[in-house]
Design a protein around this motif. Sequence first.
Motif: not given
Length: 305
Positions: A144-164
Motif C-alpha cells: 500500500q506504500r508503493g512496493a510492487d512485490l512483497a516477500i514474507g514468511t506468513e501467508p499473505p492476506p486473501p485479497e492479495l495475489g500470492r505464490l509460495p
Amino acid sequence: MGGGEGDGGMELRTLRYLLAVADTGSVSAAARRVHVSQPSLSRQLRGLEQSLGIRLFDRRDGRLSLTSAGRDFLPIARDLVTRADLAVKAAATIRSGVLPSITISCPGTTLTDVIAPFLATWGAADPMPGVWEESPPAIYGSLQRGADLAIGTEPPPPELGRLPIATLPVWAYVPAGHRWHGRAFVPVGEVVDEHLLLLPPEQHARRALDAAVAAAGLGYGPTTEFGTPEVAQAVAAAGRGVAVVSDDARFGLWPVAIGSGRVGVSISLFAAWSRGHHAEEAIRSIAQRLADFCGRRYGRPRPRR
C-alpha cells in the motif's frame, strides 16, 4: 495546457511549433518539419505570444529570430514538451503491462540470502529493481506504500495475489570442533541444552524455533539475543554458543538442520502483490522466477498456503 485549436492558447502543439522555428531558423523549414502551412504556423505563434503577453520573435525581412524573452522562455517550452512526451510514453508502458522498474520489499535476511542472489541473475531486459528492507509485520502493508512485490514468511492476506516461494531450513550453526560438526541433523531436544545465540522474538527464524520448542513441551536453557544474524554467527564462530538462524553460513560455520519430530524446523517464503496492479502478470512472472530460483538453490517450496 489551455486553449483550443484556433484561440491562440498555449497548447503543446504550439510549443512544438516554437521549438521547430528555433531549431530550424526559419518559418518555412519549421512548417515542413511539423507538417503545417506557413501561414498557419505564423498565426499560431502570434497567438502564443498574445497568450503569454511577451514577444518571442523579432520579425525582419520575412525571417524570425528569438528575442531575449524568447531565449529565456525557450528552455521552459522544451522542458514542457519533453515532459509531455515522457508522460505519453509512460502511459503507453502502463497500458501494455510492461514493468520498467520494480520495488521488492522483504526482511533483511531474505534480502541478503534470497533476493540479492536472485537479482544477480537478471539481465538487461528485466525491470530495474529496487529493494526495501522491512520488518516481518510490515511486509504486506508495504504494497500500500508503493512496493510492487512483497516477500514474507506468513501467508499473505486473501485479497492479495500470492505464490509460495520456498521452504528454508532454520540452521544450528556450530564451529569446527563442536560435537555436532559434520552432523546433518539434530533433534530440538538437544538444541535447547546448548547455549543458544538467538535473534529477537519477532524474527522469522526465532518464531519458527519458539514454535518447535513449545510443540515439544520444552524450554530453553541459556540464551543470548542478537539484533542481526551476522553477529550471532560471528559469536558462534568464536566458540561462544550455537547460532540459530536461517541465513547462509558465514565464518566457516557448519550448518546443522534442527528436527522437530520427523519435520525439520523451517520458515516459508511467500510472494504477494496487489490484485489489479497494471503489471500484475509481469509481477506474477517475476515471482514464479523467484520460486524457480529458490527451488534450484534450496529445493522445491513446501510452504503453508
